[in-house]
Design a protein around this motif. Structure first.
Motif, short mmCIF file in Angstrom:
data_model
loop_
_atom_site.label_atom_id
_atom_site.label_comp_id
_atom_site.label_asym_id
_atom_site.label_seq_id
_atom_site.Cartn_x
_atom_site.Cartn_y
_atom_site.Cartn_z
N MET A 137 40.49 31.62 33.08
CA MET A 137 39.77 31.99 34.30
C MET A 137 40.32 31.26 35.53
SD MET A 137 38.04 34.42 33.56
CE MET A 137 36.44 35.11 33.63
N ASP A 138 40.69 30.00 35.37
CA ASP A 138 41.31 29.28 36.49
C ASP A 138 42.61 29.95 36.91
OD1 ASP A 138 39.26 27.42 36.50
OD2 ASP A 138 40.40 25.87 35.44
N TYR A 139 43.38 30.38 35.94
CA TYR A 139 44.64 31.07 36.23
C TYR A 139 44.35 32.41 36.93
CZ TYR A 139 49.31 32.97 35.55
OH TYR A 139 50.55 33.51 35.76
N ALA A 140 43.38 33.17 36.41
CA ALA A 140 43.02 34.47 37.00
C ALA A 140 42.52 34.30 38.43
CB ALA A 140 41.97 35.15 36.14
N ARG A 141 41.82 33.22 38.68
CA ARG A 141 41.30 32.95 40.02
C ARG A 141 42.43 32.84 41.04
NH1 ARG A 141 38.32 29.19 38.15
NH2 ARG A 141 36.61 30.47 37.46
N GLN A 142 43.55 32.29 40.62
CA GLN A 142 44.71 32.16 41.52
C GLN A 142 45.20 33.52 42.00
OE1 GLN A 142 47.87 29.74 39.91
NE2 GLN A 142 46.39 28.44 38.84
N PHE A 143 44.97 34.55 41.20
CA PHE A 143 45.44 35.90 41.53
C PHE A 143 44.29 36.85 41.87
CE2 PHE A 143 48.59 33.87 38.86
CZ PHE A 143 49.73 34.04 39.62
N GLU A 144 43.10 36.26 42.03
CA GLU A 144 41.89 37.02 42.37
C GLU A 144 41.65 38.16 41.40
OE1 GLU A 144 42.26 38.06 46.51
OE2 GLU A 144 42.24 35.96 47.13
N CYS A 145 41.77 37.86 40.12
CA CYS A 145 41.53 38.91 39.11
C CYS A 145 40.59 38.43 38.00
CB CYS A 145 42.85 39.43 38.54
SG CYS A 145 43.85 38.21 37.70
N GLU A 146 39.62 37.58 38.36
CA GLU A 146 38.66 37.09 37.37
C GLU A 146 37.85 38.22 36.75
OE1 GLU A 146 38.00 34.10 40.86
OE2 GLU A 146 38.68 36.15 40.64
N ASP A 147 37.42 39.19 37.59
CA ASP A 147 36.62 40.31 37.06
C ASP A 147 37.41 41.10 36.03
OD1 ASP A 147 34.45 39.64 38.61
OD2 ASP A 147 34.95 41.06 40.22
N TRP A 148 38.68 41.38 36.35
CA TRP A 148 39.52 42.12 35.41
C TRP A 148 39.66 41.35 34.10
CZ3 TRP A 148 43.89 40.70 32.82
CH2 TRP A 148 44.50 41.71 32.06
N LEU A 149 39.95 40.05 34.18
CA LEU A 149 40.13 39.25 32.97
C LEU A 149 38.85 39.20 32.16
CD1 LEU A 149 41.89 37.47 31.19
CD2 LEU A 149 41.16 35.51 32.56
N SER A 150 37.73 39.01 32.82
CA SER A 150 36.46 38.93 32.11
C SER A 150 36.19 40.21 31.31
CB SER A 150 35.33 38.69 33.10
OG SER A 150 34.13 38.48 32.42
N LYS A 151 36.51 41.36 31.89
CA LYS A 151 36.34 42.63 31.17
C LYS A 151 37.41 42.80 30.08
CE LYS A 151 34.29 44.84 35.17
NZ LYS A 151 34.55 45.68 36.33
N ALA A 152 38.62 42.39 30.38
CA ALA A 152 39.73 42.57 29.43
C ALA A 152 39.52 41.81 28.13
CB ALA A 152 41.05 42.15 30.08
N ILE A 153 38.97 40.59 28.22
CA ILE A 153 38.82 39.80 26.99
C ILE A 153 37.62 40.22 26.16
CG2 ILE A 153 40.18 37.84 27.80
CD1 ILE A 153 37.63 36.37 28.48
N ASP A 154 36.87 41.20 26.66
CA ASP A 154 35.78 41.76 25.86
C ASP A 154 36.19 43.04 25.15
OD1 ASP A 154 33.84 39.80 26.20
OD2 ASP A 154 33.18 40.64 28.11
N ARG A 155 37.44 43.47 25.33
CA ARG A 155 37.97 44.64 24.62
C ARG A 155 38.63 44.18 23.33
NH1 ARG A 155 41.41 46.65 29.64
NH2 ARG A 155 39.71 46.87 31.10
N PRO A 156 38.69 45.02 22.31
CA PRO A 156 39.35 44.61 21.06
C PRO A 156 40.87 44.57 21.17
CG PRO A 156 38.50 46.84 20.86
CD PRO A 156 38.03 46.32 22.19
N ALA A 157 41.43 45.38 22.07
CA ALA A 157 42.88 45.42 22.21
C ALA A 157 43.24 45.72 23.66
CB ALA A 157 43.49 46.49 21.29
N LEU A 158 44.34 45.15 24.10
CA LEU A 158 44.82 45.36 25.46
C LEU A 158 46.13 46.12 25.42
CD1 LEU A 158 44.32 41.80 27.00
CD2 LEU A 158 42.82 43.80 27.24
#
Length: 173
Positions: A137-158
């Protein structure tokens, strides 16, 4: 064990990275070998099982390569507060995480502290990367994509770029 670090390893930030390897003919032994995970393996067909684990834990990050000879049903739980990314090397045969196919340009992903099931084929090599969720999340924050990451890690596959996935696999196997 709630931390990823191997019990023989110091967990301070200046601790050296200690590699570890396990080779076994017992699926249960292999299941219990990955540091910090809670797992049970069920062999899906008869025959002699062989498996290996090469693991490196440093701080709150874990890298491992697991190899298994026979198809398994794996009931898994990654330590809470962590996220697991799995890159199977068996593109022509399907790995499933909670029923979702992971092949081609896909990688498995699962948030820690929540049970999940993997069904894996014969002759599998699986690269695993486990990272503390706060670090991601700290890394995602640097790129302003915390929302995307939060949703992505709740999927079974990316879905990922297939060529980049293969490049990582080539460099790690």
């Amino acid at each position: 064990m709630s931390e990823l670090a191997h019990p023989m390893m110091q967990t301070s930030s200046d601790a050296s990275c200690l590699p570890r390897a396990v080779v076994t003919d017992d699926a249960d032994c292999l299941a219990h070998s990955i540091s910090g995970w809670s797992q049970d393996y069920e062999q899906l067909k008869g025959g002699r099982f062989s498996g290996s684990l090469s693991e490196l834990c440093f701080g709150q990050t874990q890298l491992f390569l697991e190899q298994t000879s026979l198809a398994l049903r794996q009931r898994c739980n990654v330590p809470a507060g962590h996220v697991w990314f799995g890159l199977p090397r068996c593109e022509d045969r399907c790995v499933r995480i909670n029923g979702a196919a992971v092949q081609g340009g896909r990688i498995a992903v699962h948030r820690g502290g929540i049970d999940f099931e993997l069904v894996t084929p014969d002759a599998l090599a699986f690269l695993g990367i486990v990272v503390h969720e706060d670090v991601l999340m700290d890394y995602a924050r640097q790129f302003e994509c915390e929302d995307w990451l939060s949703k992505a890690i709740d999927r079974p596959a990316l879905d990922v770029d297939e060529q980049k996935k293969f490049a990582v696999q080539r460099d790690c196997y």
